[in-house]
Enzyme design. Structure first.
Site, PDB file in Angstrom:
ATOM      1  CD  GLN A 128      -2.746  -1.309   0.119  1.00 52.56           C
ATOM      2  OE1 GLN A 128      -3.311  -0.333  -0.356  1.00 52.56           O
ATOM      3  NE2 GLN A 128      -2.860  -2.520  -0.405  1.00 52.56           N
ATOM      4  CG  LEU A 176       5.765   5.444   3.000  1.00 48.84           C
ATOM      5  CD1 LEU A 176       6.742   6.602   3.013  1.00 48.84           C
ATOM      6  CD2 LEU A 176       5.938   4.620   4.263  1.00 48.84           C
ATOM      7  CG  HIS A 177      -1.379   2.620   3.915  1.00 51.41           C
ATOM      8  ND1 HIS A 177      -2.026   2.299   5.074  1.00 51.41           N
ATOM      9  CD2 HIS A 177      -0.667   1.516   3.566  1.00 51.41           C
ATOM     10  CE1 HIS A 177      -1.734   1.051   5.424  1.00 51.41           C
ATOM     11  NE2 HIS A 177      -0.907   0.558   4.518  1.00 51.41           N
ATOM     12  CG  MET A 178      -3.091   6.935   8.950  1.00 52.92           C
ATOM     13  SD  MET A 178      -4.760   7.324   9.384  1.00 52.92           S
ATOM     14  CE  MET A 178      -4.629   9.057   9.603  1.00 52.92           C
TER      15      MET A 178
END
Length: 88
Positions: free
Chosen positions: A12, A14-16
């Site tokens: 994904q 650097l998502h949350m």
């Protein structure tokens, strides 16, 4: 200053959650930490800056650390990115 290039392997990017993990870890070090992505430096101790950078899986980044604990911060940062930031 010390730096190293690496590739983001997290599916994904650097998502949350991975960004928060990265920021939390980097804030343990007495160093400035930046990620250079697409030629632009990003404050790697700011979750908003990391998320706004839209770093995706497969992106090559350069991690730069400057300061008292620069070597330790760089080693930890590279290890985190190369381990998948907790999603692998």
């Amino acid at each position: 200053m010390v730096s190293a290039k690496t590739k983001v392997i997290n599916p994904q990017g650097l998502h949350m959650r991975p960004a928060q993990l990265f920021v939390t870890e980097m804030n343990k070090y007495q160093s400035e930490v930046s990620i250079v992505f697409n030629g632009k430096p990003i404050n790697a101790k700011s979750i908003m800056n990391l998320m706004a950078s839209c770093i995706k899986q497969g992106s090559e980044i350069e991690i730069q650390c400057t300061g008292e604990q620069e070597a330790e911060a760089l080693a930890a940062a590279v290890k985190l990115v190369e381990s998948g930031l907790g999603d692998m």
